[in-house]
Design a protein around this motif. Structure first.
Motif, PDB file in Angstrom:
ATOM      1  N   ILE A   9      32.788  40.015  27.935  1.00 39.97           N
ATOM      2  CA  ILE A   9      33.004  39.549  29.374  1.00 39.97           C
ATOM      3  C   ILE A   9      32.391  38.117  29.280  1.00 39.97           C
ATOM      4  O   ILE A   9      31.444  37.748  28.741  1.00 39.97           O
ATOM      5  N   ILE A  10      33.454  37.138  29.991  1.00 37.51           N
ATOM      6  CA  ILE A  10      33.094  35.945  29.887  1.00 37.51           C
ATOM      7  C   ILE A  10      33.314  35.443  31.427  1.00 37.51           C
ATOM      8  O   ILE A  10      34.115  35.874  32.179  1.00 37.51           O
ATOM      9  N   THR A  11      31.801  35.023  31.868  1.00 39.51           N
ATOM     10  CA  THR A  11      31.871  34.893  33.404  1.00 39.51           C
ATOM     11  C   THR A  11      30.899  33.622  33.483  1.00 39.51           C
ATOM     12  O   THR A  11      30.422  32.914  32.824  1.00 39.51           O
ATOM     13  N   TYR A  37      31.685  27.549  26.132  1.00 42.08           N
ATOM     14  CA  TYR A  37      32.563  26.488  27.078  1.00 42.08           C
ATOM     15  C   TYR A  37      34.144  27.119  26.944  1.00 42.08           C
ATOM     16  O   TYR A  37      34.478  27.491  25.831  1.00 42.08           O
ATOM     17  N   GLY A  38      34.719  27.207  28.028  1.00 44.15           N
ATOM     18  CA  GLY A  38      35.848  27.670  28.275  1.00 44.15           C
ATOM     19  C   GLY A  38      36.801  27.253  29.372  1.00 44.15           C
ATOM     20  O   GLY A  38      36.095  26.491  30.402  1.00 44.15           O
ATOM     21  N   CYS A  39      38.081  27.796  29.408  1.00 42.81           N
ATOM     22  CA  CYS A  39      38.800  27.427  30.596  1.00 42.81           C
ATOM     23  C   CYS A  39      39.755  28.709  30.605  1.00 42.81           C
ATOM     24  O   CYS A  39      40.305  29.044  29.654  1.00 42.81           O
ATOM     25  N   GLY A  40      40.290  28.852  31.666  1.00 45.76           N
ATOM     26  CA  GLY A  40      41.217  30.011  31.990  1.00 45.76           C
ATOM     27  C   GLY A  40      42.761  29.138  32.517  1.00 45.76           C
ATOM     28  O   GLY A  40      43.019  28.153  32.110  1.00 45.76           O
ATOM     29  N   LEU A  41      43.314  29.798  33.555  1.00 43.89           N
ATOM     30  CA  LEU A  41      44.457  29.731  33.902  1.00 43.89           C
ATOM     31  C   LEU A  41      44.547  28.239  34.556  1.00 43.89           C
ATOM     32  O   LEU A  41      45.507  27.310  34.588  1.00 43.89           O
ATOM     33  N   GLN A  42      43.313  27.651  35.084  1.00 44.25           N
ATOM     34  CA  GLN A  42      43.458  26.610  35.790  1.00 44.25           C
ATOM     35  C   GLN A  42      42.976  25.342  34.864  1.00 44.25           C
ATOM     36  O   GLN A  42      42.695  24.234  35.217  1.00 44.25           O
ATOM     37  N   LYS A  43      42.933  25.469  33.559  1.00 45.21           N
ATOM     38  CA  LYS A  43      42.310  24.372  32.608  1.00 45.21           C
ATOM     39  C   LYS A  43      41.340  23.947  32.948  1.00 45.21           C
ATOM     40  O   LYS A  43      40.953  22.709  32.687  1.00 45.21           O
ATOM     41  N   PRO A  60      31.030  25.290  31.166  1.00 47.59           N
ATOM     42  CA  PRO A  60      29.828  26.047  30.632  1.00 47.59           C
ATOM     43  C   PRO A  60      30.394  27.646  31.328  1.00 47.59           C
ATOM     44  O   PRO A  60      30.081  27.706  32.656  1.00 47.59           O
ATOM     45  N   LYS A  61      30.203  28.546  30.491  1.00 54.37           N
ATOM     46  CA  LYS A  61      30.450  29.785  30.855  1.00 54.37           C
ATOM     47  C   LYS A  61      29.458  30.792  30.164  1.00 54.37           C
ATOM     48  O   LYS A  61      28.718  30.222  29.146  1.00 54.37           O
ATOM     49  N   VAL A  62      28.987  31.959  30.366  1.00 53.21           N
ATOM     50  CA  VAL A  62      28.414  32.561  29.534  1.00 53.21           C
ATOM     51  C   VAL A  62      29.341  33.920  29.089  1.00 53.21           C
ATOM     52  O   VAL A  62      29.944  34.333  29.871  1.00 53.21           O
ATOM     53  N   HIS A  88      36.910  34.177  43.947  1.00 56.97           N
ATOM     54  CA  HIS A  88      37.200  32.878  43.802  1.00 56.97           C
ATOM     55  C   HIS A  88      37.545  32.614  42.170  1.00 56.97           C
ATOM     56  O   HIS A  88      37.234  33.405  41.398  1.00 56.97           O
ATOM     57  N   ILE A  89      38.251  31.521  42.278  1.00 56.47           N
ATOM     58  CA  ILE A  89      38.493  31.074  40.781  1.00 56.47           C
ATOM     59  C   ILE A  89      37.323  30.583  39.769  1.00 56.47           C
ATOM     60  O   ILE A  89      36.259  30.330  40.270  1.00 56.47           O
ATOM     61  N   GLY A  90      37.497  31.388  38.593  1.00 56.67           N
ATOM     62  CA  GLY A  90      36.660  31.161  37.619  1.00 56.67           C
ATOM     63  C   GLY A  90      35.593  32.430  37.659  1.00 56.67           C
ATOM     64  O   GLY A  90      34.419  32.550  37.054  1.00 56.67           O
ATOM     65  N   ASP A  91      35.935  33.623  38.324  1.00 56.04           N
ATOM     66  CA  ASP A  91      35.088  34.841  38.287  1.00 56.04           C
ATOM     67  C   ASP A  91      35.075  35.198  36.718  1.00 56.04           C
ATOM     68  O   ASP A  91      33.893  35.962  36.153  1.00 56.04           O
ATOM     69  N   GLY A  92      35.922  34.907  35.920  1.00 54.77           N
ATOM     70  CA  GLY A  92      35.769  35.284  34.424  1.00 54.77           C
ATOM     71  C   GLY A  92      36.998  36.258  34.029  1.00 54.77           C
ATOM     72  O   GLY A  92      37.681  36.784  34.973  1.00 54.77           O
ATOM     73  N   LYS A  93      36.910  36.787  32.846  1.00 55.99           N
ATOM     74  CA  LYS A  93      37.796  37.568  32.211  1.00 55.99           C
ATOM     75  C   LYS A  93      37.055  38.687  31.447  1.00 55.99           C
ATOM     76  O   LYS A  93      36.017  38.416  30.909  1.00 55.99           O
ATOM     77  N   ILE A  94      37.645  39.709  31.265  1.00 53.77           N
ATOM     78  CA  ILE A  94      37.001  40.725  30.316  1.00 53.77           C
ATOM     79  C   ILE A  94      38.115  41.093  29.271  1.00 53.77           C
ATOM     80  O   ILE A  94      39.273  41.394  29.683  1.00 53.77           O
TER      81      ILE A  94
HETATM   82  N1  LIG Z   1      43.265  33.410  27.503  1.00 51.66           N
HETATM   83  C1  LIG Z   1      42.220  33.236  27.589  1.00 51.66           C
HETATM   84  N2  LIG Z   1      41.642  33.147  26.189  1.00 51.66           N
HETATM   85  C2  LIG Z   1      40.486  32.934  25.541  1.00 51.66           C
HETATM   86  N3  LIG Z   1      39.474  32.703  26.718  1.00 51.66           N
HETATM   87  C3  LIG Z   1      39.770  32.891  27.935  1.00 51.66           C
HETATM   88  C4  LIG Z   1      41.180  32.986  28.531  1.00 51.66           C
HETATM   89  N4  LIG Z   1      41.286  33.046  29.841  1.00 51.66           N
HETATM   90  C5  LIG Z   1      40.076  32.912  30.246  1.00 51.66           C
HETATM   91  N5  LIG Z   1      38.994  32.623  28.927  1.00 51.66           N
HETATM   92  C6  LIG Z   1      37.721  32.561  28.996  1.00 51.66           C
HETATM   93  O1  LIG Z   1      37.108  33.144  30.377  1.00 51.66           O
HETATM   94  C7  LIG Z   1      36.750  32.078  31.125  1.00 51.66           C
HETATM   95  C8  LIG Z   1      36.797  32.389  32.613  1.00 51.66           C
HETATM   96  O2  LIG Z   1      38.185  32.278  32.912  1.00 51.66           O
HETATM   97  P1  LIG Z   1      38.774  32.340  34.393  1.00 51.66           P
HETATM   98  O3  LIG Z   1      37.706  32.997  35.097  1.00 51.66           O
HETATM   99  O4  LIG Z   1      38.689  30.710  34.909  1.00 51.66           O
HETATM  100  O5  LIG Z   1      39.817  32.861  34.181  1.00 51.66           O
HETATM  101  P2  LIG Z   1      41.360  32.617  35.002  1.00 51.66           P
HETATM  102  O6  LIG Z   1      42.521  33.369  34.427  1.00 51.66           O
HETATM  103  O7  LIG Z   1      41.583  31.117  35.093  1.00 51.66           O
HETATM  104  O8  LIG Z   1      41.067  33.519  36.315  1.00 51.66           O
HETATM  105  P3  LIG Z   1      40.624  32.673  37.606  1.00 51.66           P
HETATM  106  O9  LIG Z   1      42.014  32.580  38.323  1.00 51.66           O
HETATM  107  O10 LIG Z   1      39.859  33.671  38.559  1.00 51.66           O
HETATM  108  O11 LIG Z   1      40.045  31.297  37.477  1.00 51.66           O
HETATM  109  C9  LIG Z   1      37.141  30.839  30.595  1.00 51.66           C
HETATM  110  O12 LIG Z   1      36.088  29.849  30.798  1.00 51.66           O
HETATM  111  C10 LIG Z   1      37.162  31.095  29.123  1.00 51.66           C
HETATM  112  O13 LIG Z   1      36.125  30.873  28.572  1.00 51.66           O
END
Ligand SMILES: Nc1ncnc2c1ncn2[C@@H]1O[C@H](COP(=O)(O)OP(=O)(O)OP(=O)(O)O)[C@@H](O)[C@H]1O
Ligand SMILES: [Mg+2]
Length: 120
Positions: A9-11, A37-43, A60-62, A88-94
């Protein structure tokens, strides 16, 4: 041997305590927590801008990793969603993975028995 599953879980870091308590309540047997540290769809940006190339921003994430076999995976996913979802954007991924094997080093116990507390 029962199936062993890793749930990653990354959140938001601010949600760690709440998630930890919620997982403890459903009987999760162990977890590993890292600051990442990470990013998702919004870079890593809070809005999506169309038609322009923006650089990737690492936020920064956990990261919480738990390996389960007795606790149902669906229960872990639903518990995490309830604790973490703000809408909201950034809730995370599992991410969910099959785990091939495990060992409790102290006893040399292998497989699902290394995860459960049958012989703690
Ligand atoms: N495709 C991916 N591969 C590896 N790590 C990822 C991926 N997508 C997200 N993560 C990790 O999950 C964290 C949280 O992502 P985030 O919540 O921004 O996802 P998102 O897909 O952009 O959804 P949202 O639209 O809710 O922001 C990121 O900071 C990153 O660490
Ligand atoms: Mg995002």
């Amino acid at each position: 041997m029962r199936k062993i599953t890793k749930i990653e879980i990354i959140t938001r870091a601010s949600k760690l305590e709440e998630l930890k308590e919620a997982l403890n309540k459903i009987g999760v047997q162990g977890m590993t927590v890292s600051q990442v540290y990470g990013c998702g769809l919004q870079k890593g940006h809070t809005e999506v801008y169309r038609g322009k190339q923006y650089s990737v921003n690492l936020v920064p994430k956990v990261k919480i990793e738990t390996i389960v076999c007795a606790v149902p995976v669906e229960l872990v996913l639903e518990t995490a969603r309830k604790a973490l979802q703000t809408g909201h954007i950034g809730d995370g991924k599992i991410f969910v993975y099959d785990v091939e094997n495990a060992m409790r080093i102290r006893t040399g116990t292998m497989g699902d028995k290394a995860i459960t507390d049958d012989e703690a």
